[in-house]
Design a protein around this motif. Structure first.
Motif, mmCIF file in Angstrom:
data_model
loop_
_atom_site.group_PDB
_atom_site.id
_atom_site.type_symbol
_atom_site.label_atom_id
_atom_site.label_comp_id
_atom_site.label_asym_id
_atom_site.label_seq_id
_atom_site.Cartn_x
_atom_site.Cartn_y
_atom_site.Cartn_z
ATOM 1 N N GLN A 1 43.912 67.067 35.711
ATOM 2 C CA GLN A 1 44.301 65.391 35.905
ATOM 3 C C GLN A 1 45.908 65.906 36.606
ATOM 4 O OE1 GLN A 1 47.170 63.846 32.679
ATOM 5 N NE2 GLN A 1 45.824 62.163 32.902
ATOM 6 N N LEU A 2 45.848 64.588 38.036
ATOM 7 C CA LEU A 2 47.191 65.181 38.393
ATOM 8 C C LEU A 2 47.479 66.106 38.446
ATOM 9 C CD1 LEU A 2 47.218 61.623 41.364
ATOM 10 C CD2 LEU A 2 45.581 64.836 41.152
ATOM 11 N N ALA A 3 48.971 66.852 38.418
ATOM 12 C CA ALA A 3 50.267 67.777 38.036
ATOM 13 C C ALA A 3 51.417 66.494 38.700
ATOM 14 C CB ALA A 3 49.986 69.213 39.383
ATOM 15 N N SER A 4 52.092 66.848 38.528
ATOM 16 C CA SER A 4 54.106 66.140 38.261
ATOM 17 C C SER A 4 53.935 66.697 40.231
ATOM 18 C CB SER A 4 54.875 66.420 37.777
ATOM 19 O OG SER A 4 55.222 68.173 37.724
ATOM 20 N N TYR A 5 54.383 65.826 40.925
ATOM 21 C CA TYR A 5 55.071 65.710 42.134
ATOM 22 C C TYR A 5 56.541 64.907 42.607
ATOM 23 C CZ TYR A 5 53.984 66.129 47.414
ATOM 24 O OH TYR A 5 54.352 66.062 48.865
ATOM 25 N N LYS A 6 56.282 64.733 43.406
ATOM 26 C CA LYS A 6 57.951 64.195 44.062
ATOM 27 C C LYS A 6 59.396 64.027 43.861
ATOM 28 C CE LYS A 6 54.472 60.691 45.842
ATOM 29 N NZ LYS A 6 53.861 59.263 45.688
ATOM 30 N N GLN A 7 60.118 63.476 43.850
ATOM 31 C CA GLN A 7 61.425 63.390 43.527
ATOM 32 C C GLN A 7 61.136 62.854 42.183
ATOM 33 O OE1 GLN A 7 63.665 60.739 45.351
ATOM 34 N NE2 GLN A 7 65.721 62.790 45.075
ATOM 35 N N ALA A 8 62.067 62.951 41.052
ATOM 36 C CA ALA A 8 61.760 62.768 39.708
ATOM 37 C C ALA A 8 62.853 62.146 39.740
ATOM 38 C CB ALA A 8 62.017 63.434 38.818
ATOM 39 N N LYS A 9 62.447 60.945 38.488
ATOM 40 C CA LYS A 9 63.411 59.155 39.158
ATOM 41 C C LYS A 9 64.167 58.824 38.125
ATOM 42 C CE LYS A 9 61.012 58.031 43.050
ATOM 43 N NZ LYS A 9 59.639 57.372 42.606
ATOM 44 N N ALA A 10 65.097 58.419 38.401
ATOM 45 C CA ALA A 10 66.468 58.480 37.435
ATOM 46 C C ALA A 10 65.945 57.503 36.226
ATOM 47 C CB ALA A 10 67.659 57.782 37.790
ATOM 48 N N GLU A 11 65.320 56.257 36.037
ATOM 49 C CA GLU A 11 64.755 55.287 35.316
ATOM 50 C C GLU A 11 63.650 55.169 35.431
ATOM 51 O OE1 GLU A 11 66.979 53.739 33.175
ATOM 52 O OE2 GLU A 11 68.858 55.169 34.541
ATOM 53 N N PRO A 12 62.728 54.611 34.548
ATOM 54 C CA PRO A 12 61.135 54.826 34.166
ATOM 55 C C PRO A 12 61.013 53.476 35.210
ATOM 56 C CG PRO A 12 61.915 54.095 31.938
ATOM 57 C CD PRO A 12 63.734 54.179 32.885
ATOM 58 N N GLU A 13 59.607 53.907 35.863
ATOM 59 C CA GLU A 13 59.567 52.389 36.986
ATOM 60 C C GLU A 13 58.454 52.240 37.354
ATOM 61 O OE1 GLU A 13 60.410 54.763 41.382
ATOM 62 O OE2 GLU A 13 62.007 54.011 40.460
ATOM 63 N N ALA A 14 57.440 52.444 37.957
ATOM 64 C CA ALA A 14 55.998 52.219 38.439
ATOM 65 C C ALA A 14 55.707 53.535 38.896
ATOM 66 C CB ALA A 14 55.815 50.455 38.820
ATOM 67 N N SER A 15 54.006 53.348 38.864
ATOM 68 C CA SER A 15 54.021 54.361 40.162
ATOM 69 C C SER A 15 52.353 54.195 40.237
ATOM 70 C CB SER A 15 54.249 56.673 38.435
ATOM 71 O OG SER A 15 53.030 56.991 39.578
ATOM 72 N N ALA A 16 52.420 54.944 41.386
ATOM 73 C CA ALA A 16 50.511 54.680 41.354
ATOM 74 C C ALA A 16 50.263 55.772 40.807
ATOM 75 C CB ALA A 16 50.397 54.839 42.649
ATOM 76 N N TRP A 17 50.721 57.646 40.893
ATOM 77 C CA TRP A 17 50.060 58.294 40.527
ATOM 78 C C TRP A 17 49.922 58.240 38.822
ATOM 79 C CZ3 TRP A 17 50.369 64.426 42.347
ATOM 80 C CH2 TRP A 17 50.259 64.313 43.804
ATOM 81 N N ALA A 18 50.785 57.876 38.384
ATOM 82 C CA ALA A 18 51.082 57.882 36.888
ATOM 83 C C ALA A 18 49.513 56.958 36.688
ATOM 84 C CB ALA A 18 51.896 57.146 36.342
ATOM 85 N N GLU A 19 49.073 55.645 37.396
ATOM 86 C CA GLU A 19 47.668 54.759 37.161
ATOM 87 C C GLU A 19 46.727 55.604 37.586
ATOM 88 O OE1 GLU A 19 48.208 51.245 39.440
ATOM 89 O OE2 GLU A 19 50.630 51.386 38.815
ATOM 90 N N LEU A 20 47.151 57.012 38.434
ATOM 91 C CA LEU A 20 45.870 57.646 38.873
ATOM 92 C C LEU A 20 45.188 58.458 37.345
ATOM 93 C CD1 LEU A 20 44.166 60.021 39.952
ATOM 94 C CD2 LEU A 20 43.662 57.995 40.858
ATOM 95 N N ARG A 21 46.624 58.847 36.981
ATOM 96 C CA ARG A 21 45.962 59.903 35.355
ATOM 97 C C ARG A 21 45.249 58.967 34.938
ATOM 98 N NH1 ARG A 21 51.693 61.296 36.486
ATOM 99 N NH2 ARG A 21 51.569 63.303 37.671
ATOM 100 N N GLU A 22 45.813 58.073 34.592
ATOM 101 C CA GLU A 22 45.779 56.909 33.965
ATOM 102 C C GLU A 22 43.615 56.617 34.092
ATOM 103 O OE1 GLU A 22 46.909 52.736 31.281
ATOM 104 O OE2 GLU A 22 46.108 53.067 33.644
ATOM 105 N N ALA A 23 43.666 56.826 35.415
ATOM 106 C CA ALA A 23 41.930 56.547 35.731
ATOM 107 C C ALA A 23 40.974 57.409 35.405
ATOM 108 C CB ALA A 23 42.119 56.322 37.344
ATOM 109 N N GLN A 24 41.762 58.961 35.303
ATOM 110 C CA GLN A 24 41.294 60.096 35.242
ATOM 111 C C GLN A 24 40.898 60.164 33.082
ATOM 112 O OE1 GLN A 24 44.070 63.020 36.897
ATOM 113 N NE2 GLN A 24 42.726 63.259 38.163
#
Length: 656
Positions: free
Chosen positions: A478-501
């Motif tokens: 499953q995809l590793a963590s990457y890119k700048q961390a966000k201060a607040e929860p928000e939408a994420s294409a990478w999170a959706e890809l992990r879900e698809a996996q």
């Protein structure tokens, strides 16, 4: 498996390194000395000969089979014993070809994009790579490296490096897949069984490129591109339309780019005042320095002094994705491609005594962008090779964000055409026997994560059908963590890809490892491939080899709402704990679908979450981010898989 003798016709042109000059038997590139064959299996061996028949003798059982050729092609199936060796296989059609130092063991197919391809040394340089290479004395592990080849139609010849199989050693391992190598090391140490690794991957590639056209035709998302790959007239029409659309789009981007006025690159002018531009450290990706999620045109500027000009300048750097270099307002050149070293010569008549200004226009189409690479960024001037160090502080300003212009036209090319890598790097392996496959890919499909829910299981089923093993074990990262961390929860294409996996685990005989705890915010290629390989091996040991070993962190099972709290239950829940400090990574939302960070605590082997900002929580998410920092683990110390309880629309919905 039914034999199609036509598919073996390519062997007439093959050359086997171990054959004598007079030998007529020709074999596929993956049948060589030093190879590993799958244990306890009926293993097909095939090839070409000008003779009317060929005898095949296997030393592990001293059996000889004689088979007639059909149009020059032959095929025979040999029965392999339990693991062992070394053995020989002898082919005789009047001349003799002997394959030696053959082992019987477990053969794994290793594929994906750059994180699977990432070598121990070379561009990869994994953690402690020098020590790892020094200690890579594993004669029972064998390596086969496929070349990067893409084809519009299936071919039967797998192009390989080094003439075929290599024995794992400090001399052969440096440029091999680090993930595959560490996977093999763990299994070998646990089982003491020879391991063969067939490595066929390519960085920056999409999953549909690894899937057959036959399978892709069933979903119709790529029909027009496939038509162009299989029909010259259709391809010419597509290419012309794409060229016209791209030219028009580039004109619109140029018109919107603040760095240009009336066709002149004003941001590159020597006298331009950049004092109000932001500062940035170079080399590094700009997403991590104040421009998160920016895709578009970014301008860089840097001044340097020269006491005298006595020759041309020489400047090398990397840019992601495309760049255009200016010096003192003069355009020097441009390069396309994120992995290409820029090598520019700056004419002496462009350089000036005193102040000089470099300006670089960088076009980033996705993920990391900017000027990156080794820290020793410099320009060399003149016959005496005077060096001006350029690493450090630069000025930066956006020219135009792609969010402010219409989407760019797209036509898959080269290795990212649908089916192009399956055709050249998987299809030739049909007939070869594998114990299973490991896979690390998804970054290039993240912006189409919802589509990946269909594409990824489609590819797995396709491989199983083509390789003739409906139960072929398939284990992925499953995809590793990457890119700048966000201060607040928000939408994420990478999170959706992990879900698809994770959803792909619905297929039988699949396994997934979580890697969100071992990623790198600034590097899409995290260096800790030792842990990645070991976790993959843990799944294989548990699910394929029946070893009692921990292989999974906590996995979401269900949730229950009570008042202003939600209780989450997990599988693999023994010893739930926070890995250092307070439990984090959980977010909750009410019916307004706005998420807030949650207070989370472990109670009775479950996690209870709540937030003072959400009086009536209805949904929970965990590690739902590009670069999450959740720390839930179980007694094994393995991380919990990201999840969400809601089914709300995501940012990649409908993208194809």
């Amino acid at each position: 498996m039914k034999t199609d003798f036509k598919r073996f016709a390519f062997f007439a042109a093959a050359v086997l390194a171990t054959a004598t000059a007079q030998a007529k038997v020709e074999l596929p590139t993956f049948f060589t000395s030093n190879m590993v064959l799958q244990q306890k299996a009926g293993v097909p061996l095939w090839g070409h000969s000008n003779a009317s028949q060929v005898t095949v003798t296997t030393s592990w059982d001293n059996k000889t089979q004689t088979v007639k050729t059909n149009g020059g092609d032959f095929k025979v199936t040999v029965k392999t014993p339990s693991y062992g060796g070394p053995y020989t296989i002898t082919f005789n059609d009047g001349d003799t070809v002997v394959l030696s130092n053959i082992l019987i063991g477990e053969v794994w197919l290793c594929s994906g994009q750059s994180n699977m391809e990432m070598p121990l040394e070379g561009w990869g340089k994994v953690l402690n790579y020098q020590e790892e290479i020094k200690n890579a004395n594993y004669p029972q592990i064998r390596l086969l490296q496929a070349e990067h080849i893409d084809k519009p139609l299936p071919v039967d010849n797998l192009v390989v490096q080094a003439g075929g199989w290599q024995v794992c050693s400090p001399a052969t391992i440096p440029l091999f897949s680090s993930t595959a190598y560490f996977f093999a090391c763990k299994i070998y140490k646990e089982k003491n069984i020879p391991i063969g690794l067939v490595h066929s991957s390519w960085g920056g590639t999409v999953v549909e490129a690894w899937t057959s056209a036959e399978a892709l035709r069933t979903i119709h998302d790529f029909d027009s591109v496939l038509d162009g790959m299989q029909n010259e007239q259709a391809r010419a029409a597509q290419e012309q339309k794409y060229a016209d659309d791209l030219k028009a789009w580039n004109s619109k981007v140029l018109a919107a780019d603040k760095g240009y006025q009336n066709g002149k690159a004003v941001y590159a002018d020597l006298a331009f005042d950049d004092s109000n531009w932001a500062d940035i450290k170079v080399p590094s990706f700009f997403e991590n320095q104040g421009f998160p999620d920016f895709d578009g045109v970014m301008w860089y500027r840097k001044s340097f002094e020269l006491e005298a000009v006595n020759g041309n300048g020489h400047f090398e750097y990397y840019a992601d994705d495309n760049d255009r270099l200016f010096v003192n307002g003069v355009e020097i050149g441009h390069t396309d491609g994120y992995s290409v070293l820029r090598i520019y010569t700056i004419p002496a008549n462009v350089l000036k005594k005193g102040k000089n200004v470099i300006a670089i226009r960088v076009v980033d189409t996705g993920s990391g962008g900017g000027l990156y690479g080794p820290e020793n960024l410099h320009i060399t001037i003149g016959r005496e090779s005077r060096v001006r160090e350029l690493a450090g502080n630069w000025k930066i300003a956006p020219g135009v964000s792609f969010a402010d212009v219409e989407p760019a036209p797209y036509m898959p090319a080269g290795q990212n055409r649908p089916s192009a890598l399956y055709n050249a790097m998987i299809h030739p392996l049909i007939g070869f026997k594998f114990a299973g496959a490991i896979w690390y890919q998804g970054e290039s499909n993240a912006d189409r994560a919802q589509q990946y829910q269909t594409l990824f299981p489609l590819m797995i089923k396709d491989w199983r059908e083509k390789l003739g093993d409906s139960k072929l074990p398939f284990i992925f990262v499953q995809l590793a963590s990457y890119k700048q961390a966000k201060a607040e929860p928000e939408a994420s294409a990478w999170a959706e890809l992990r879900e698809a996996q994770a959803m792909t685990l619905k297929l039988p005989n699949t396994g997934m490892i979580v890697a969100t705890d071992i990623g790198d915010a600034e590097d899409i290629h995290p260096k800790n491939k030792q842990e990645v390989g070991e976790r993959l091996a843990r799944v294989a040991l548990a699910k394929v080899y029946g070893t009692k070993i921990d292989y999974s962190g906590p996995v979401y099972k269900s949730f229950a709402k009570k008042g202003n709290t939600i209780t989450v239950e997990f599988d693999f829940k023994d010893g739930l704990k926070a890995n250092g400090g307070t439990l984090k990574g959980f977010a909750v939302a009410g019916n307004d679908q706005v998420f807030y960070w949650a207070d989370a605590k472990i109670e009775g082997g479950k996690v209870v979450v709540s937030s003072a900002k959400v009086a009536n929580p209805v949904a929970v998410r965990y590690n739902w981010a590009d670069n999450p920092d959740g720390n839930l683990v179980n007694a094994s110390g393995l991380p919990a898989a990201p999840f969400r309880t809601d089914k709300w629309s995501g940012v990649t919905e409908g993208r194809k």
